[in-house]
Design a protein around this motif. Structure first.
Motif, mmCIF file in Angstrom:
data_model
loop_
_atom_site.group_PDB
_atom_site.id
_atom_site.type_symbol
_atom_site.label_atom_id
_atom_site.label_comp_id
_atom_site.label_asym_id
_atom_site.label_seq_id
_atom_site.Cartn_x
_atom_site.Cartn_y
_atom_site.Cartn_z
ATOM 1 N N ALA A 118 -4.218 2.459 -4.759
ATOM 2 C CA ALA A 118 -2.845 2.720 -5.199
ATOM 3 C C ALA A 118 -2.115 3.622 -4.212
ATOM 4 O O ALA A 118 -0.920 3.420 -3.918
ATOM 5 C CB ALA A 118 -2.846 3.347 -6.587
ATOM 6 N N GLU A 119 -2.816 4.605 -3.675
ATOM 7 C CA GLU A 119 -2.195 5.521 -2.724
ATOM 8 C C GLU A 119 -1.844 4.797 -1.422
ATOM 9 O O GLU A 119 -0.774 5.023 -0.835
ATOM 10 C CB GLU A 119 -3.131 6.697 -2.424
ATOM 11 C CG GLU A 119 -3.356 7.611 -3.629
ATOM 12 C CD GLU A 119 -4.301 8.747 -3.306
ATOM 13 O OE1 GLU A 119 -4.179 9.334 -2.206
ATOM 14 O OE2 GLU A 119 -5.175 9.055 -4.138
ATOM 15 N N TYR A 120 -2.721 3.938 -0.951
ATOM 16 C CA TYR A 120 -2.447 3.204 0.285
ATOM 17 C C TYR A 120 -1.292 2.226 0.110
ATOM 18 O O TYR A 120 -0.455 2.065 1.013
ATOM 19 C CB TYR A 120 -3.704 2.475 0.752
ATOM 20 C CG TYR A 120 -4.671 3.379 1.486
ATOM 21 C CD1 TYR A 120 -4.717 3.399 2.880
ATOM 22 C CD2 TYR A 120 -5.523 4.233 0.796
ATOM 23 C CE1 TYR A 120 -5.593 4.231 3.563
ATOM 24 C CE2 TYR A 120 -6.411 5.067 1.466
ATOM 25 C CZ TYR A 120 -6.429 5.072 2.848
ATOM 26 O OH TYR A 120 -7.284 5.908 3.516
ATOM 27 N N LEU A 121 -1.221 1.591 -1.045
ATOM 28 C CA LEU A 121 -0.107 0.691 -1.310
ATOM 29 C C LEU A 121 1.215 1.456 -1.360
ATOM 30 O O LEU A 121 2.250 0.968 -0.902
ATOM 31 C CB LEU A 121 -0.345 -0.064 -2.617
ATOM 32 C CG LEU A 121 -1.501 -1.071 -2.598
ATOM 33 C CD1 LEU A 121 -1.795 -1.588 -4.011
ATOM 34 C CD2 LEU A 121 -1.217 -2.240 -1.657
ATOM 35 N N ALA A 122 1.164 2.680 -1.877
ATOM 36 C CA ALA A 122 2.371 3.506 -1.945
ATOM 37 C C ALA A 122 2.791 4.013 -0.570
ATOM 38 O O ALA A 122 3.961 4.372 -0.362
ATOM 39 C CB ALA A 122 2.128 4.693 -2.876
ATOM 40 N N GLU A 123 1.840 4.028 0.384
ATOM 41 C CA GLU A 123 2.128 4.570 1.716
ATOM 42 C C GLU A 123 2.437 3.492 2.751
ATOM 43 O O GLU A 123 2.434 3.763 3.947
ATOM 44 C CB GLU A 123 0.946 5.418 2.188
ATOM 45 C CG GLU A 123 0.718 6.685 1.384
ATOM 46 C CD GLU A 123 1.773 7.747 1.633
ATOM 47 O OE1 GLU A 123 2.442 7.680 2.693
ATOM 48 O OE2 GLU A 123 1.923 8.644 0.795
ATOM 49 N N GLY A 124 2.660 2.263 2.319
ATOM 50 C CA GLY A 124 3.111 1.245 3.257
ATOM 51 C C GLY A 124 2.218 0.035 3.418
ATOM 52 O O GLY A 124 2.612 -0.939 4.070
ATOM 53 N N ALA A 125 1.006 0.066 2.845
ATOM 54 C CA ALA A 125 0.145 -1.112 2.943
ATOM 55 C C ALA A 125 0.673 -2.213 2.034
ATOM 56 O O ALA A 125 1.058 -1.958 0.887
ATOM 57 C CB ALA A 125 -1.288 -0.758 2.554
ATOM 58 N N ASP A 126 0.686 -3.448 2.522
ATOM 59 C CA ASP A 126 1.057 -4.588 1.685
ATOM 60 C C ASP A 126 -0.124 -5.056 0.849
ATOM 61 O O ASP A 126 0.044 -5.492 -0.295
ATOM 62 C CB ASP A 126 1.538 -5.750 2.564
ATOM 63 C CG ASP A 126 2.844 -5.424 3.271
ATOM 64 O OD1 ASP A 126 3.866 -5.280 2.572
ATOM 65 O OD2 ASP A 126 2.824 -5.299 4.510
ATOM 66 N N PHE A 127 -1.322 -4.945 1.426
ATOM 67 C CA PHE A 127 -2.540 -5.383 0.737
ATOM 68 C C PHE A 127 -3.669 -4.421 1.064
ATOM 69 O O PHE A 127 -3.780 -3.943 2.198
ATOM 70 C CB PHE A 127 -2.955 -6.798 1.185
ATOM 71 C CG PHE A 127 -1.912 -7.850 0.952
ATOM 72 C CD1 PHE A 127 -1.832 -8.511 -0.269
ATOM 73 C CD2 PHE A 127 -1.016 -8.189 1.960
ATOM 74 C CE1 PHE A 127 -0.861 -9.477 -0.481
ATOM 75 C CE2 PHE A 127 -0.052 -9.157 1.755
ATOM 76 C CZ PHE A 127 0.026 -9.801 0.529
ATOM 77 N N VAL A 128 -4.510 -4.154 0.074
ATOM 78 C CA VAL A 128 -5.755 -3.425 0.286
ATOM 79 C C VAL A 128 -6.898 -4.351 -0.104
ATOM 80 O O VAL A 128 -6.911 -4.902 -1.211
ATOM 81 C CB VAL A 128 -5.814 -2.127 -0.540
ATOM 82 C CG1 VAL A 128 -7.196 -1.492 -0.436
ATOM 83 C CG2 VAL A 128 -4.742 -1.139 -0.077
ATOM 84 N N ILE A 129 -7.817 -4.545 0.824
ATOM 85 C CA ILE A 129 -8.991 -5.376 0.542
ATOM 86 C C ILE A 129 -10.073 -4.489 -0.043
ATOM 87 O O ILE A 129 -10.405 -3.435 0.519
ATOM 88 C CB ILE A 129 -9.483 -6.081 1.823
ATOM 89 C CG1 ILE A 129 -8.383 -6.983 2.369
ATOM 90 C CG2 ILE A 129 -10.746 -6.872 1.548
ATOM 91 C CD1 ILE A 129 -8.742 -7.666 3.678
#
Length: 487
Positions: A118-129
């Motif tokens: 959730a944090e990575y998505l909030a910081e600009g990632a479109d997808f987290v694998i």
């Protein structure tokens, strides 16, 4: 949409202890993924952050390669990335934003992002694998390239859909590791790694993985990428890569970065036989367990194949603490394994962990006594470090406040309440190291007295260091006692 710029978020300069040691390993997991994507027709490039000073240095690489996909793919084989250090997390966040601002589709795969998607998505990632990522990455990029915008059928993925985070079911880990292409070593600037190693260690070592996962259930060990399943490459496949690396890069040494090397019955014996048949001589170090190395046949085969150093998770000299950790090993096995390794010319090294809940002064004393008695080749000391997904984390998570990760690998902050406060364990770390070196020096001095004609210059220097480490150990012990009295 066929251009991919790979990177990772381990910046060696942000980890002062590791930077000073100067023994970097290339991002193995990253170049495995790059090799697979290249095999499937993608144009791949690598921005290696290992020697980079700032995340912003990725900008020229993005502008030069103009990638459709910007993939932060951390090396899930390296324990330093598994530690989820905050220095590296902040660098990943920065690179996500930089790539997103330049029109890239940003994809992230790492231990940290699997835990904190959730944090990575909030910081600009479109997808987290989530978890093991090669197959998911290929399926996702093919999906996007084909114009599809419905990702719910891609397993092992987290993304934002209609302002809500969607997390798809977990993807099973890959069983046939030989089906993967060999890592894309050609993407790595091997010269800078070689020169750094030669400067600091006098030889050139690279990393290889022969397995993925670990079937043991130590309750403090996080396994967000490969989990508890244990899958192995064939000895033939591994020997093929060794031949390639020796031929192309003239390597001197290998770190086999498996959690557990050679667990599959008969694997090490076959590996040793193949190396002999191919007339390959290579020095290497591994990680293993005391219970496995209590079998002399295995230890002898490791020695025959070129193994010179084995790190085992000794952890504690207290059986009570080992049992509390669900370690599944005994103090007797640590003694047996150490003796067998020394008998066959292998250097045994110990990972030691202080600060596990319930550890007393007496337990700490037992650990120090074990180190002094067995005199491993090296010791690596840490304090218990709770990571999400572990039983240990569940035990102490209520005590974790704002700080839940270390900044760098040498911070060793105790982030929960224990028998002693954090400053005690910092001082304990210093004392145990000096005490260990004192006992090594004392042992060398005794050998010198018994066999003076066999002494070398190096041996003499080590023996005489007893006069340095003895007073230093005494001072560190006084500091430790002083801290204990104030608690």
């Amino acid at each position: 949409m066929k251009n991919i710029l790979f990177t990772h978020s381990y910046f060696l300069r942000f980890d002062p202890k590791q930077w000073s040691q100067g023994q970097p390993y290339a991002p193995l997991g990253t170049i495995y993924a790059a090799a697979l994507m290249r095999e499937h027709g993608y144009n791949v490039a690598l921005f290696d952050t290992m020697f980079v000073s700032y995340p912003d240095e990725v900008i020229p690489a993005i502008e030069s390669h103009r990638p459709d996909f910007f993939v932060i793919y951390d090396d899930g084989f390296n324990y330093l990335t598994k530690m989820c250090l905050t220095n590296m997390r902040e660098a990943a966040f920065k690179m996500c934003k930089l790539a997103k601002a330049r029109g890239c589709t940003v994809i992230v795969s790492s231990s940290d992002s699997t835990d904190r998607y959730a944090e990575y998505l909030a910081e600009g990632a479109d997808f987290v694998i989530l978890g093991e990522a090669e197959q998911t990455l290929l399926e996702l990029t093919d999906h996007i390239k084909g114009g599809d915008t419905d990702y719910i059928g891609i397993i092992g993925l987290a993304y934002v859909d209609d302002a809500q985070i969607t997390k798809t079911p977990a993807r099973p880990v890959l069983k046939d590791l030989d089906s993967l292409p060999l890592p894309a070593w050609d993407l790595v600037d091997m010269d800078v790694y070689r020169q750094t190693w030669l400067k600091h260690a006098g030889y050139f070592s690279i990393n290889m993985g022969t397995t993925r996962g670990c079937p043991y259930k130590c309750n403090w060990c996080a396994k967000p990428i490969y989990g508890n399943r244990y899958n192995s490459r064939s000895p033939q496949n591994v020997v093929s890569e060794i031949k390639l690396l020796k031929q192309n890069y003239n390597i001197d040494h290998i770190w086999f970065c498996d959690d557990i090397f050679g667990l599959k019955p008969g694997w090490v014996l076959e590996f040793a036989k193949l190396l002999q048949q191919e007339d390959i001589r290579i020095r290497f170090k591994i990680q293993s367990r005391a219970d496995l190395l209590a079998e002399e046949e295995l230890v002898a085969a490791l020695a025959q194949s070129g193994c010179e150093n084995v790190w085992i998770g000794a952890e504690s000299g207290s059986q009570k603490i080992l049992d509390a950790m669900d370690k599944g090993t005994t103090i007797a096995q640590i003694h047996t394994a150490t003796g067998l390794m020394k008998k066959h010319g292998i250097k045994p090294s110990f990972f030691i962990q202080f600060g596990y809940p319930g550890e007393t002064r007496e337990d700490i004393g037992l650990t120090i006594d074990m180190i002094n008695a067995l005199l491993p080749f090296e010791i690596g000391i840490s304090v218990s470090y709770p990571l999400p997904g572990t039983g240990f984390y569940e035990k102490v998570k209520a005590e974790l406040k704002k700080k839940t990760n270390w900044t760098d690998s040498d911070e060793m902050a105790l982030m929960f309440t224990n028998t002693f406060p954090a400053p005690y364990y910092k001082q304990l770390h210093s004392y145990v190291h000096q005490n260990y070196h004192k006992h090594l020096a004392k042992n060398s001095l005794l050998k010198l007295v018994k066999n003076p004609l066999t002494i070398t210059g190096r041996g003499l220097k080590k023996a005489l260091s007893v006069f340095y480490y003895t007073p230093l150990t005494y001072i560190e012990k006084l500091k430790l006692n002083s801290l204990e009295k104030t608690m």
